[in-house]
Structure formats: C-alpha cells, structure tokens
Design a protein around this motif. Structure first.
Motif, PDB file in Angstrom:
ATOM      1  N   GLN A  68       0.843  -1.181   0.000  1.00 37.06           N
ATOM      2  CA  GLN A  68       0.000   0.000   0.000  1.00 37.06           C
ATOM      3  C   GLN A  68       0.881   1.235   0.000  1.00 37.06           C
ATOM      4  O   GLN A  68       1.982   1.233   0.560  1.00 37.06           O
ATOM      5  N   ARG A  69       0.373   2.284  -0.653  1.00 35.94           N
ATOM      6  CA  ARG A  69       1.116   3.550  -0.630  1.00 35.94           C
ATOM      7  C   ARG A  69       1.080   4.112   0.776  1.00 35.94           C
ATOM      8  O   ARG A  69       0.055   4.033   1.457  1.00 35.94           O
ATOM      9  N   PRO A  70       2.182   4.684   1.232  1.00 33.68           N
ATOM     10  CA  PRO A  70       2.181   5.272   2.573  1.00 33.68           C
ATOM     11  C   PRO A  70       1.239   6.477   2.608  1.00 33.68           C
ATOM     12  O   PRO A  70       1.076   7.176   1.613  1.00 33.68           O
ATOM     13  N   PRO A  71       0.599   6.711   3.740  1.00 29.20           N
ATOM     14  CA  PRO A  71      -0.300   7.857   3.826  1.00 29.20           C
ATOM     15  C   PRO A  71       0.477   9.173   3.727  1.00 29.20           C
ATOM     16  O   PRO A  71       1.612   9.269   4.179  1.00 29.20           O
ATOM     17  N   VAL A  72      -0.156  10.149   3.111  1.00 28.09           N
ATOM     18  CA  VAL A  72       0.468  11.466   2.967  1.00 28.09           C
ATOM     19  C   VAL A  72       0.334  12.198   4.299  1.00 28.09           C
ATOM     20  O   VAL A  72      -0.760  12.273   4.858  1.00 28.09           O
ATOM     21  N   PRO A  73       1.424  12.721   4.838  1.00 28.51           N
ATOM     22  CA  PRO A  73       1.346  13.441   6.119  1.00 28.51           C
ATOM     23  C   PRO A  73       0.394  14.638   6.021  1.00 28.51           C
ATOM     24  O   PRO A  73       0.291  15.288   4.980  1.00 28.51           O
ATOM     25  N   THR A  74      -0.281  14.935   7.126  1.00 29.35           N
ATOM     26  CA  THR A  74      -1.264  16.022   7.132  1.00 29.35           C
ATOM     27  C   THR A  74      -0.609  17.374   6.873  1.00 29.35           C
ATOM     28  O   THR A  74      -1.242  18.260   6.304  1.00 29.35           O
ATOM     29  N   ALA A  75       0.643  17.547   7.265  1.00 23.69           N
ATOM     30  CA  ALA A  75       1.326  18.821   7.015  1.00 23.69           C
ATOM     31  C   ALA A  75       1.449  19.072   5.508  1.00 23.69           C
ATOM     32  O   ALA A  75       1.277  20.203   5.041  1.00 23.69           O
ATOM     33  N   ILE A  76       1.725  18.025   4.761  1.00 25.47           N
ATOM     34  CA  ILE A  76       1.823  18.171   3.304  1.00 25.47           C
ATOM     35  C   ILE A  76       0.457  18.485   2.712  1.00 25.47           C
ATOM     36  O   ILE A  76       0.335  19.328   1.820  1.00 25.47           O
ATOM     37  N   LEU A  77      -0.581  17.829   3.217  1.00 26.16           N
ATOM     38  CA  LEU A  77      -1.933  18.102   2.725  1.00 26.16           C
ATOM     39  C   LEU A  77      -2.337  19.542   3.004  1.00 26.16           C
ATOM     40  O   LEU A  77      -2.917  20.216   2.130  1.00 26.16           O
ATOM     41  N   ARG A  78      -2.032  20.037   4.207  1.00 22.25           N
ATOM     42  CA  ARG A  78      -2.351  21.427   4.540  1.00 22.25           C
ATOM     43  C   ARG A  78      -1.580  22.393   3.645  1.00 22.25           C
ATOM     44  O   ARG A  78      -2.119  23.394   3.170  1.00 22.25           O
ATOM     45  N   HIS A  79      -0.302  22.082   3.383  1.00 22.18           N
ATOM     46  CA  HIS A  79       0.508  22.928   2.510  1.00 22.18           C
ATOM     47  C   HIS A  79      -0.064  22.959   1.096  1.00 22.18           C
ATOM     48  O   HIS A  79      -0.143  24.025   0.470  1.00 22.18           O
TER      49      HIS A  79
END
Length: 88
Positions: A68-79
């Motif tokens: 599975q692809r690793p989850p994208v960190p929330t900091a990156i999503l917010r950015h």
C-alpha cells in the motif's frame, strides 16, 4: 513473449530507474517510494513472465503481496491546500 518484447520492457524499466530521483525539495519521499516500488514490481512481473515463477518464491505461490502507498502526512496536505488557495 518475444525477444523484442523483452528488450522493450527491460529498456522501459531501465528508463524508469534512470529517472528515479532521491527525495528533495522537488520530489517527496512518498513519490520516491512509489517510484521505487513501481520499478521493483515491473522487474518482478518481467521475471515471472520469463521464468514462470516469482523471484524468491515457490512456483505455485500466488506472487508478492501488493504494497500500500504510505499515507500522505497532514502537514503536506495542509501545505497543498494553502498553495491551491493562494493560486485561486
């Protein structure tokens, strides 16, 4: 699979490996891991078609598990959201 198909497939995998870049300010670690896994899976599928079994597995094995692809960190999503809002 003809010899020409094998050559084309291996050439495509070599090009993917040549374009594979380490994480930096332009390439995220998640993209790096996803590209590495794509190259690895392509090589394993090619090996499977050439030999009839998966590398490191018995001939009757179903094959490697899908990672599975690793989850994208929330900091990156917010950015990403901030940059998208700034462009709009």
């Amino acid at each position: 699979m003809t010899e020409r198909d094998i050559v084309q497939r291996l050439h495509a995998l070599c090009l993917m490996a040549d374009r594979h870049r380490a994480p930096s300010h332009r390439h995220t670690a998640e993209d790096f891991v996803a590209q590495r896994d794509e190259i690895r899976d392509g090589l394993r599928r090619c090996y499977r078609e050439l030999t009839g079994n998966w590398p490191g597995h018995e001939a009757d094995a179903a094959g490697p598990e899908r990672r599975q692809r690793p989850p994208v960190p929330t900091a990156i999503l917010r950015h990403r959201e901030r940059t998208k809002a700034a462009r709009a």
